[in-house]
Scaffold this active site. Structure first.
Site, PDB file in Angstrom:
ATOM      1  N   ARG A  65       0.834  -1.207   0.000  1.00  0.00           N
ATOM      2  CA  ARG A  65       0.000   0.000   0.000  1.00  0.00           C
ATOM      3  C   ARG A  65       0.866   1.253   0.000  1.00  0.00           C
ATOM      4  O   ARG A  65       0.411   2.347  -0.330  1.00  0.00           O
ATOM      5  CB  ARG A  65      -0.983  -0.008   1.199  1.00  0.00           C
ATOM      6  CG  ARG A  65      -1.910   1.185   1.209  1.00  0.00           C
ATOM      7  CD  ARG A  65      -3.247   0.976   1.948  1.00  0.00           C
ATOM      8  NE  ARG A  65      -3.152   0.143   3.132  1.00  0.00           N
ATOM      9  CZ  ARG A  65      -2.620   0.528   4.305  1.00  0.00           C
ATOM     10  NH1 ARG A  65      -2.118   1.745   4.435  1.00  0.00           N
ATOM     11  NH2 ARG A  65      -2.584  -0.299   5.324  1.00  0.00           N
ATOM     12  N   TYR A 116     -13.779  20.471 -13.487  1.00  0.00           N
ATOM     13  CA  TYR A 116     -14.231  19.099 -13.729  1.00  0.00           C
ATOM     14  C   TYR A 116     -15.321  18.744 -12.710  1.00  0.00           C
ATOM     15  O   TYR A 116     -15.192  19.090 -11.532  1.00  0.00           O
ATOM     16  CB  TYR A 116     -13.030  18.158 -13.587  1.00  0.00           C
ATOM     17  CG  TYR A 116     -13.429  16.714 -13.655  1.00  0.00           C
ATOM     18  CD1 TYR A 116     -13.900  16.170 -14.836  1.00  0.00           C
ATOM     19  CD2 TYR A 116     -13.363  15.902 -12.534  1.00  0.00           C
ATOM     20  CE1 TYR A 116     -14.295  14.842 -14.895  1.00  0.00           C
ATOM     21  CE2 TYR A 116     -13.748  14.571 -12.582  1.00  0.00           C
ATOM     22  CZ  TYR A 116     -14.218  14.055 -13.773  1.00  0.00           C
ATOM     23  OH  TYR A 116     -14.610  12.752 -13.824  1.00  0.00           O
TER      24      TYR A 116
HETATM   25  C1  LIG Z   1     -11.418  12.765 -15.919  1.00  0.00           C
HETATM   26  C2  LIG Z   1     -10.899  13.938 -15.199  1.00  0.00           C
HETATM   27  C3  LIG Z   1     -10.666  13.874 -13.820  1.00  0.00           C
HETATM   28  C4  LIG Z   1     -11.002  12.653 -12.991  1.00  0.00           C
HETATM   29  O1  LIG Z   1     -10.158  11.591 -13.281  1.00  0.00           O
HETATM   30  P1  LIG Z   1     -10.537  10.024 -13.029  1.00  0.00           P
HETATM   31  O2  LIG Z   1      -9.347   9.322 -13.529  1.00  0.00           O
HETATM   32  O3  LIG Z   1     -11.785   9.776 -13.830  1.00  0.00           O
HETATM   33  O4  LIG Z   1     -10.794   9.854 -11.579  1.00  0.00           O
HETATM   34  C5  LIG Z   1     -10.141  14.981 -13.211  1.00  0.00           C
HETATM   35  N1  LIG Z   1      -9.859  16.109 -13.899  1.00  0.00           N
HETATM   36  C6  LIG Z   1     -10.085  16.204 -15.222  1.00  0.00           C
HETATM   37  C7  LIG Z   1      -9.759  17.470 -15.926  1.00  0.00           C
HETATM   38  C8  LIG Z   1     -10.605  15.129 -15.919  1.00  0.00           C
HETATM   39  O5  LIG Z   1     -10.845  15.238 -17.230  1.00  0.00           O
END
Ligand SMILES: *Cc1c(COP(=O)(O)O)cnc(C)c1O
Length: 397
Positions: A65, A116
């Site tokens: 971990r 996001y």
């Molecule tokens: C997709 C995305 C995330 C989240 O990432 P995950 O891998 O889906 O957890 C965060 N920031 C941006 C700009 C993204 O496009």
């Protein structure tokens, strides 16, 4: 930057990221060679996938971990690309959660008015606790500077540029410099730009976060994230906190996923170069399409947002009418993807209901255009029919 910029320079030659931060090798070379095992007779040229939960005593790490040699290979490669020291996390959201943990209790997070949607939900949760969350429009540089002048140590500047999906660009050098002066910890979500277009650590950012799921992996087959800090004493102190968060909150990556991410990273420059060239071409053609009200394209990168004539119904119909473009969420894969973002209840309301987010892939641009052109025309016609009766926007206020 304007959407009719003819064609961006290839990432391989674009300033400032054409050579590695360390100096001599070009990024195209670093991406292929970084993080490989040392050359030894008979040894594999790729890292092994270490499928173990524990290690014999005496090494760097005792329990998986905390660390894993397969993670280390990817972390070395991404660290070289961003010019810092990287940690891999279980997902982009895992990385973002670690980044937000740098906020002191009772502190303020300053962020663009649209980020996001997962970040939005975490900011909303923070605001329900002891934190203050302040928002400034992404392009309002004076607004950011004025807000930063009211902040200090323990507060957090959270940036995303371009923003997903409105594609607004933050003036990173100016805003990050002021954060640095004020002692405000700064985090930049660099998912959409990748280190090929932007290296925020070199502009004074404290932490870079990535959804590795997207361009860095590039094949829509893994979910992973990363944080990167500068190779300085200040960076190391932040890195220790991020690593502790990863270890104790437990959002750790599987070694197989990290192996796939490193495999994908090897082709980042050629994938991204093609995707960016396709996007520049499509942005120009979209601007004069009669079904398109507005094109949001920051002049570089491989993401475009378009607002279509005919509202939400038309936008949904466009997605249904595509054949080459995949109608799916996510971005940054070799395959082109299209989605109406407001179909997600968590999407900020500032995102228009008729906005389609296009993640441009590496297919032939003429095939992408032909498919999009026919889908836009059919979608807008279908939207016009739907608006005669009770439509999507009527049933979902
Ligand atoms: C997709 C995305 C995330 C989240 O990432 P995950 O891998 O889906 O957890 C965060 N920031 C941006 C700009 C993204 O496009």
């Amino acid at each position: 930057m304007s959407h009719d910029a003819p064609r961006m320079p290839s990432p391989a030659t674009a300033d400032p990221a054409s050579t590695s931060p360390a100096g001599t090798l070009h990024t195209d070379t670093v991406v292929v060679g970084a993080g490989r095992p040392p050359r030894e007779p008979g040894r594999g040229v790729n890292p092994a996938v270490e499928l173990t939960s524990t290690f014999s005593p005496g090494g760097d790490v005792g329990y998986a971990r905390v660390g894993n040699p397969t993670w280390s290979a990817f972390e070395t490669a991404l660290g070289e690309l961003e010019g810092g020291v990287a940690l891999v996390h279980a997902s982009g959201m895992g990385a973002i959660s670690a980044g937000l943990s740098l906020l002191a209790p009772g502190g303020t997070v300053l962020a663009p008015d649209q980020t996001y949607n997962g970040t939005e939900d975490l900011l909303a949760a923070l605001a329900q606790g002891t934190a203050q969350v302040e928002r400034v429009h992404a392009t309002d540089t004076d607004g950011f500077l004025a807000a930063l002048d009211r902040l200090g140590e323990g507060d957090l500047l959270w940036l995303e540029s371009p923003t997903n999906p409105l594609m607004d660009v933050v003036d990173l050098p100016v805003v990050l410099a002021r954060a640095r002066e004020r002692g405000v910890t700064s985090v930049v979500d660099n998912t959409l730009s990748t280190p090929l277009l932007s290296r925020p650590l070199q502009l004074g950012a404290d932490v870079v976060v990535h959804s590795v799921t997207k361009y860095l992996s590039g094949h829509s087959d893994v979910v992973l994230g990363a944080t990167v800090v500068a190779a300085t004493a200040r960076g190391a102190a932040l890195g220790t906190r991020l690593q502790r968060h990863r270890t104790l909150h437990g959002a750790i990556a599987g070694p197989l996923e990290v192996f796939l991410a490193l495999r994908g990273l090897r082709t980042l420059t050629v994938r991204f170069e093609r995707a960016c060239a396709n996007a520049a071409d499509l942005a120009g053609r979209l601007a004069s399409h009669p079904a398109v009200e507005r094109v949001r394209y920051p002049g570089q990168g491989a993401m475009i947002a378009v607002e279509v004539v005919g509202g939400a119904e038309a936008a949904e119909a466009v997605c249904e009418a595509t054949a080459v473009w995949l109608h799916s969420t996510s971005l940054g894969g070799v395959e082109s993807q299209i989605e109406r973002r407001r179909r997600h209840a968590s999407e900020p309301l500032v995102v228009p209901v008729n906005l389609l987010r296009l993640s441009v892939g590496i297919e032939h641009v003429d095939d992408l255009w032909a498919d999009l052109d026919q889908a836009l025309s059919r979608g807008v016609a279908a939207g016009a029919d739907a608006s005669a009766g009770p439509g999507l926007s009527a049933s979902r206020p």
